[in-house]
Motif scaffolding. Structure first.
Motif, PDB file in Angstrom:
ATOM      1  N   UNK A  37     -11.124   9.696  -1.742  1.00  0.00           N
ATOM      2  CA  UNK A  37     -10.877   8.298  -2.095  1.00  0.00           C
ATOM      3  C   UNK A  37      -9.402   7.939  -2.051  1.00  0.00           C
ATOM      4  N   UNK A  38      -8.538   8.903  -2.049  1.00  0.00           N
ATOM      5  CA  UNK A  38      -7.099   8.638  -1.968  1.00  0.00           C
ATOM      6  C   UNK A  38      -6.657   8.695  -0.510  1.00  0.00           C
ATOM      7  N   UNK A  39      -7.321   7.910   0.291  1.00  0.00           N
ATOM      8  CA  UNK A  39      -6.975   7.846   1.700  1.00  0.00           C
ATOM      9  C   UNK A  39      -7.310   6.463   2.207  1.00  0.00           C
ATOM     10  N   UNK A  40      -6.547   6.010   3.158  1.00  0.00           N
ATOM     11  CA  UNK A  40      -6.836   4.708   3.743  1.00  0.00           C
ATOM     12  C   UNK A  40      -5.594   4.030   4.279  1.00  0.00           C
ATOM     13  N   UNK A  41      -5.807   2.800   4.733  1.00  0.00           N
ATOM     14  CA  UNK A  41      -4.708   1.977   5.215  1.00  0.00           C
ATOM     15  C   UNK A  41      -3.888   1.534   4.011  1.00  0.00           C
ATOM     16  N   UNK A  42      -2.575   1.535   4.140  1.00  0.00           N
ATOM     17  CA  UNK A  42      -1.690   1.151   3.051  1.00  0.00           C
ATOM     18  C   UNK A  42      -1.476  -0.366   3.085  1.00  0.00           C
ATOM     19  N   UNK A  43      -1.685  -0.988   1.936  1.00  0.00           N
ATOM     20  CA  UNK A  43      -1.355  -2.398   1.782  1.00  0.00           C
ATOM     21  C   UNK A  43      -0.500  -2.539   0.531  1.00  0.00           C
ATOM     22  N   UNK A  44       0.405  -3.502   0.551  1.00  0.00           N
ATOM     23  CA  UNK A  44       1.348  -3.680  -0.545  1.00  0.00           C
ATOM     24  C   UNK A  44       1.347  -5.144  -0.986  1.00  0.00           C
ATOM     25  N   UNK A  45       1.470  -5.356  -2.278  1.00  0.00           N
ATOM     26  CA  UNK A  45       1.460  -6.703  -2.835  1.00  0.00           C
ATOM     27  C   UNK A  45       2.873  -7.256  -2.885  1.00  0.00           C
ATOM     28  N   UNK A  46       3.044  -8.444  -2.342  1.00  0.00           N
ATOM     29  CA  UNK A  46       4.341  -9.109  -2.374  1.00  0.00           C
ATOM     30  C   UNK A  46       4.113 -10.609  -2.525  1.00  0.00           C
ATOM     31  N   UNK A  47       4.747 -11.182  -3.516  1.00  0.00           N
ATOM     32  CA  UNK A  47       4.701 -12.626  -3.724  1.00  0.00           C
ATOM     33  C   UNK A  47       3.263 -13.158  -3.782  1.00  0.00           C
ATOM     34  N   UNK A  48       2.386 -12.384  -4.429  1.00  0.00           N
ATOM     35  CA  UNK A  48       1.003 -12.817  -4.629  1.00  0.00           C
ATOM     36  C   UNK A  48       0.050 -12.559  -3.483  1.00  0.00           C
ATOM     37  N   UNK A  49       0.512 -11.927  -2.401  1.00  0.00           N
ATOM     38  CA  UNK A  49      -0.349 -11.660  -1.250  1.00  0.00           C
ATOM     39  C   UNK A  49      -0.303 -10.180  -0.888  1.00  0.00           C
ATOM     40  N   UNK A  96      -7.224   4.684  12.297  1.00  0.00           N
ATOM     41  CA  UNK A  96      -8.233   5.527  11.662  1.00  0.00           C
ATOM     42  C   UNK A  96      -9.014   4.746  10.615  1.00  0.00           C
ATOM     43  N   UNK A  97      -8.331   3.902   9.863  1.00  0.00           N
ATOM     44  CA  UNK A  97      -8.957   3.106   8.817  1.00  0.00           C
ATOM     45  C   UNK A  97      -8.996   1.626   9.192  1.00  0.00           C
ATOM     46  N   UNK A  98      -8.879   1.350  10.471  1.00  0.00           N
ATOM     47  CA  UNK A  98      -8.904  -0.026  10.942  1.00  0.00           C
ATOM     48  C   UNK A  98      -7.557  -0.705  10.769  1.00  0.00           C
ATOM     49  N   UNK A  99      -7.452  -1.886  11.346  1.00  0.00           N
ATOM     50  CA  UNK A  99      -6.213  -2.633  11.220  1.00  0.00           C
ATOM     51  C   UNK A  99      -6.362  -3.687  10.147  1.00  0.00           C
ATOM     52  N   UNK A 100      -5.246  -4.011   9.520  1.00  0.00           N
ATOM     53  CA  UNK A 100      -5.244  -5.027   8.490  1.00  0.00           C
ATOM     54  C   UNK A 100      -5.208  -6.416   9.086  1.00  0.00           C
ATOM     55  N   UNK A 101      -5.089  -7.381   8.192  1.00  0.00           N
ATOM     56  CA  UNK A 101      -4.944  -8.770   8.613  1.00  0.00           C
ATOM     57  C   UNK A 101      -3.921  -9.412   7.696  1.00  0.00           C
ATOM     58  N   UNK A 119      -0.502  -0.532  11.728  1.00  0.00           N
ATOM     59  CA  UNK A 119      -0.559  -0.400  10.271  1.00  0.00           C
ATOM     60  C   UNK A 119      -0.666   1.069   9.863  1.00  0.00           C
ATOM     61  N   UNK A 120       0.107   1.464   8.853  1.00  0.00           N
ATOM     62  CA  UNK A 120       0.102   2.862   8.417  1.00  0.00           C
ATOM     63  C   UNK A 120      -1.079   3.151   7.497  1.00  0.00           C
ATOM     64  N   UNK A 121      -1.429   4.435   7.464  1.00  0.00           N
ATOM     65  CA  UNK A 121      -2.453   4.945   6.568  1.00  0.00           C
ATOM     66  C   UNK A 121      -1.977   6.286   6.033  1.00  0.00           C
ATOM     67  N   UNK A 122      -2.557   6.722   4.924  1.00  0.00           N
ATOM     68  CA  UNK A 122      -2.236   8.028   4.359  1.00  0.00           C
ATOM     69  C   UNK A 122      -3.514   8.719   3.902  1.00  0.00           C
ATOM     70  N   UNK A 123      -3.431  10.037   3.809  1.00  0.00           N
ATOM     71  CA  UNK A 123      -4.470  10.844   3.174  1.00  0.00           C
ATOM     72  C   UNK A 123      -3.759  11.682   2.123  1.00  0.00           C
ATOM     73  N   UNK A 124      -4.115  11.444   0.864  1.00  0.00           N
ATOM     74  CA  UNK A 124      -3.520  12.166  -0.258  1.00  0.00           C
ATOM     75  C   UNK A 124      -4.452  13.310  -0.676  1.00  0.00           C
ATOM     76  N   UNK A 125      -3.937  14.201  -1.520  1.00  0.00           N
ATOM     77  CA  UNK A 125      -4.705  15.397  -1.854  1.00  0.00           C
ATOM     78  C   UNK A 125      -5.507  15.305  -3.140  1.00  0.00           C
TER      79      UNK A 125
END
Length: 163
Positions: A1-13, A47-52, A87-93
């Motif tokens: 579950x600690x894997x996927x595309x990385x998204x970050x919150x900025x200015x409410x989005x 790997x985890x699709x592209x964001x929008x 878009x970047x993704x990560x797989x954590x342990x």
């Protein structure tokens, strides 16, 4: 579950992070911020699709000591020369919650939808602090504090893997 595309919150989005200069040090900061240990691999693009929506960070350069991805150097919020297929993704342990909506970073992945009794912490400063919400019949709801005590809080912490 600690894997996927990385998204970050900025200015409410929520927005994505471009893979230019992305490396394991940057991924480790993401995993640590989510309470997911350290990064074990950098998945191939898509790997985890592209964001929008917006692409918020490009040319991220973490040094490794940062507590959050937003503390790492980049060209600045929204300044990029990328497309969503980068878009970047990560797989954590370490396993953790799939969708940390109350936090400043989100991994969108192949996680299963929450089931009845799933819990999450929202509006807190990190993955192990916040208001308790519980999932029931397709909705997230709050928990009343009547008769709430340390033993109840301990169950929540244990269920979330927060000690």
């Amino acid at each position: 579950r600690c894997q996927g595309r990385v998204e970050i919150l900025y200015n409410g989005s929520w927005g994505t992070v471009c893979d230019d200069d992305w490396d394991i040090v940057d991924a480790n900061v993401v995993c640590r911020q989510l309470g997911c240990g350290h990064a074990i691999t950098l998945p191939a693009a898509m790997t985890f699709g592209q964001g929008s929506g917006p692409i918020f960070l490009d040319n991220v350069d973490c040094k490794g000591w940062e507590a959050a991805l937003s503390e790492c150097w980049s060209h600045g919020w929204g300044i990029h020369n990328c497309y969503h297929y980068e878009d970047v993704a990560v797989v954590c342990n370490v396993a953790s919650l799939c969708h940390m909506q109350g936090h400043h970073i989100l991994l969108t992945s192949c996680c299963h939808p929450p089931g009845d009794g799933s819990i999450r912490l929202v509006s807190g400063p990190d993955t192990c602090q916040g208001r308790v919400e519980i999932f029931y019949r397709g909705n997230w709801g709050t928990v009343c504090d009547d008769d709430w005590g340390l033993s109840d809080a301990s169950v929540v912490c244990k269920q979330l893997g927060c000690g």
